[in-house]
Design a protein around this motif. Sequence first.
Motif, PDB file in Angstrom:
ATOM      1  N   ASP A  95      -4.616  10.181   1.605  1.00 36.83           N
ATOM      2  CA  ASP A  95      -4.495   9.649   0.239  1.00 36.83           C
ATOM      3  C   ASP A  95      -4.791   8.148   0.216  1.00 36.83           C
ATOM      4  O   ASP A  95      -5.504   7.664  -0.674  1.00 36.83           O
ATOM      5  CB  ASP A  95      -3.094   9.906  -0.329  1.00 36.83           C
ATOM      6  CG  ASP A  95      -2.884  11.349  -0.758  1.00 36.83           C
ATOM      7  OD1 ASP A  95      -3.879  12.068  -0.974  1.00 36.83           O
ATOM      8  OD2 ASP A  95      -1.707  11.756  -0.869  1.00 36.83           O
ATOM      9  N   LYS A  96      -4.274   7.415   1.195  1.00 35.65           N
ATOM     10  CA  LYS A  96      -4.538   5.968   1.272  1.00 35.65           C
ATOM     11  C   LYS A  96      -6.018   5.698   1.525  1.00 35.65           C
ATOM     12  O   LYS A  96      -6.590   4.773   0.946  1.00 35.65           O
ATOM     13  CB  LYS A  96      -3.683   5.324   2.363  1.00 35.65           C
ATOM     14  CG  LYS A  96      -2.223   5.229   1.982  1.00 35.65           C
ATOM     15  CD  LYS A  96      -1.398   4.601   3.092  1.00 35.65           C
ATOM     16  CE  LYS A  96       0.068   4.558   2.710  1.00 35.65           C
ATOM     17  NZ  LYS A  96       0.894   4.003   3.788  1.00 35.65           N
ATOM     18  N   GLN A  99      -7.886   6.205  -1.733  1.00 35.60           N
ATOM     19  CA  GLN A  99      -7.690   5.064  -2.623  1.00 35.60           C
ATOM     20  C   GLN A  99      -8.542   3.880  -2.172  1.00 35.60           C
ATOM     21  O   GLN A  99      -9.165   3.199  -2.993  1.00 35.60           O
ATOM     22  CB  GLN A  99      -6.212   4.675  -2.674  1.00 35.60           C
ATOM     23  CG  GLN A  99      -5.334   5.703  -3.347  1.00 35.60           C
ATOM     24  CD  GLN A  99      -3.857   5.418  -3.140  1.00 35.60           C
ATOM     25  OE1 GLN A  99      -3.465   4.430  -2.544  1.00 35.60           O
ATOM     26  NE2 GLN A  99      -3.015   6.322  -3.642  1.00 35.60           N
ATOM     27  N   SER A 100      -8.562   3.649  -0.873  1.00 38.45           N
ATOM     28  CA  SER A 100      -9.343   2.558  -0.309  1.00 38.45           C
ATOM     29  C   SER A 100     -10.829   2.767  -0.572  1.00 38.45           C
ATOM     30  O   SER A 100     -11.546   1.839  -0.963  1.00 38.45           O
ATOM     31  CB  SER A 100      -9.058   2.469   1.193  1.00 38.45           C
ATOM     32  OG  SER A 100      -9.834   1.481   1.790  1.00 38.45           O
ATOM     33  N   ARG A 103     -11.712   2.067  -4.207  1.00 41.42           N
ATOM     34  CA  ARG A 103     -11.817   0.619  -4.452  1.00 41.42           C
ATOM     35  C   ARG A 103     -13.129   0.078  -3.895  1.00 41.42           C
ATOM     36  O   ARG A 103     -13.810  -0.721  -4.539  1.00 41.42           O
ATOM     37  CB  ARG A 103     -10.635  -0.127  -3.831  1.00 41.42           C
ATOM     38  CG  ARG A 103      -9.363  -0.063  -4.634  1.00 41.42           C
ATOM     39  CD  ARG A 103      -8.299  -1.004  -4.092  1.00 41.42           C
ATOM     40  NE  ARG A 103      -7.904  -0.673  -2.736  1.00 41.42           N
ATOM     41  CZ  ARG A 103      -6.996   0.251  -2.417  1.00 41.42           C
ATOM     42  NH1 ARG A 103      -6.380   0.931  -3.363  1.00 41.42           N
ATOM     43  NH2 ARG A 103      -6.697   0.488  -1.159  1.00 41.42           N
TER      44      ARG A 103
END
Length: 162
Positions: A95-96, A99-100, A103
Amino acid sequence: RSTLFPYTTLFRSLAEVPTVRYYEQEGLLGAPRRTEQNYRVYGEEDVERLQFIRHCREHQISLEEIRQLLDYRDEPRRDCTWVTELIGTRITAVDKQIQSLVRLKKYLEELRGKCSGGGSAGGCGIMRSLGDMALCPCSGGKKGPAQSCGEPQGKKPAENGG
């Protein structure tokens, strides 16, 4: 008695020789049996174990975690709570990463919009932006080392495990 496979006929499709030897050195694979000519031979259990290790690596599970998973595999009556927690941790990490990457994609799309192409590299807005950390939204307008554009604002890569 189990079937024995020489390295070249089966393992090669699963892993290169250095990888197999590394897994042996790390204790993830047992020492192979040897022929009279000193060739390595592997049994069906070895092949299954290597397949398990490779599958775990494809899912970014660390060697230490694989070592622990192999312990669970070797002792199938153990409680699997830790295994479930490990996969939950992997889901959080993915999940991280997502998100990264979102971005990073947004920044790259903004960067692409800084130049229409066809002009000189010296006048290219993309080149200017890449060369000036103050223009990068990830740097917070500061020059010098900055976090990756994919990292959450205010955190350095080391704080996020890399």
